[in-house]
Design a protein around this motif. Structure first.
Motif, PDB file in Angstrom:
ATOM      1  N   SER A 164      -5.251  12.904   2.797  1.00  0.00           N
ATOM      2  CA  SER A 164      -6.248  11.838   2.719  1.00  0.00           C
ATOM      3  C   SER A 164      -5.663  10.444   2.955  1.00  0.00           C
ATOM      4  N   VAL A 165      -4.348  10.299   2.864  1.00  0.00           N
ATOM      5  CA  VAL A 165      -3.740   8.968   3.005  1.00  0.00           C
ATOM      6  C   VAL A 165      -2.799   8.871   4.200  1.00  0.00           C
TER       7      VAL A 165
ATOM      8  N   VAL B 284      -0.204  11.713  -4.092  1.00  0.00           N
ATOM      9  CA  VAL B 284      -0.418  10.800  -2.972  1.00  0.00           C
ATOM     10  C   VAL B 284       0.767  10.843  -2.012  1.00  0.00           C
TER      11      VAL B 284
ATOM     12  N   ARG C  33      -2.601   9.717  -8.180  1.00  0.00           N
ATOM     13  CA  ARG C  33      -3.753   8.890  -8.540  1.00  0.00           C
ATOM     14  C   ARG C  33      -4.814   9.738  -9.217  1.00  0.00           C
TER      15      ARG C  33
ATOM     16  N   MET D 200      -0.372   0.294   0.980  1.00  0.00           N
ATOM     17  CA  MET D 200      -1.662   0.914   1.247  1.00  0.00           C
ATOM     18  C   MET D 200      -2.459   0.007   2.178  1.00  0.00           C
TER      19      MET D 200
ATOM     20  N   LEU E  30      -7.753   0.388   3.242  1.00  0.00           N
ATOM     21  CA  LEU E  30      -8.234   0.987   2.001  1.00  0.00           C
ATOM     22  C   LEU E  30      -9.723   1.275   2.059  1.00  0.00           C
TER      23      LEU E  30
ATOM     24  N   TYR F  82      -3.364   4.513 -10.234  1.00  0.00           N
ATOM     25  CA  TYR F  82      -2.211   5.051  -9.518  1.00  0.00           C
ATOM     26  C   TYR F  82      -1.025   5.127 -10.475  1.00  0.00           C
TER      27      TYR F  82
ATOM     28  N   ASP G 110     -10.431   5.392  -2.316  1.00  0.00           N
ATOM     29  CA  ASP G 110      -9.053   5.233  -2.771  1.00  0.00           C
ATOM     30  C   ASP G 110      -8.984   4.616  -4.169  1.00  0.00           C
TER      31      ASP G 110
END
Length: 126
Positions: free
Chosen positions: A62-63, A47, A37, A82, A85, A93, A89
């Motif tokens: 972070s995800v 990601v 992303r 996802m 959110l 992407y 974010d």
């Protein structure tokens, strides 16, 4: 080789989106494929990804716990579910196909990046 993403959109913070990526035209034996992303003014970051030999996805810190990557059709269709959110974010992407993934701090990169998709916009409003 072609990568086509879909599924982006506008969602409120705390909401969910599911992205898809369909890959066609490649017959590499050894590859990595995944999601990246890029937010305005920032570098593109990894990601999540899988490889031809590893089914378990790796995720950016972070995800982790919020995003889930899955695949189908011999890893030529990717999904990114996802959840929870956050406004941070928000980004375009991209699906990326390459080789030699390497961890880099809280994220990762492909040392050889062969193909990008056109990207799909995800916007999370606060």
């Amino acid at each position: 080789v072609q990568l086509v993403e879909s599924g982006g959109g506008l969602v409120q913070a705390g909401g969910s989106l599911r992205l898809s990526c369909t890959a066609s035209g490649f017959i590499f034996d050894d590859y990595a494929i995944g999601w990246f992303r890029q937010a305005p003014g920032k570098l593109r970051e990894g990601v999540s990804y899988i490889t031809s030999s590893e089914d378990t996805p790796d995720y950016a810190d972070s995800v982790k716990g919020r995003f889930t990557m899955s695949s189908d059709n011999g890893k030529k269709t990717l999904y990114l579910q996802m959840q929870s959110l956050k406004p941070e974010d928000s980004a375009v992407y991209y699906c990326g196909l390459g080789r030699s993934p390497v961890r880099q701090g809280s994220t990762f990169l492909f040392r050889n990046l062969d193909v990008w998709g056109q990207g799909t916009q995800v916007t999370v409003s606060s």
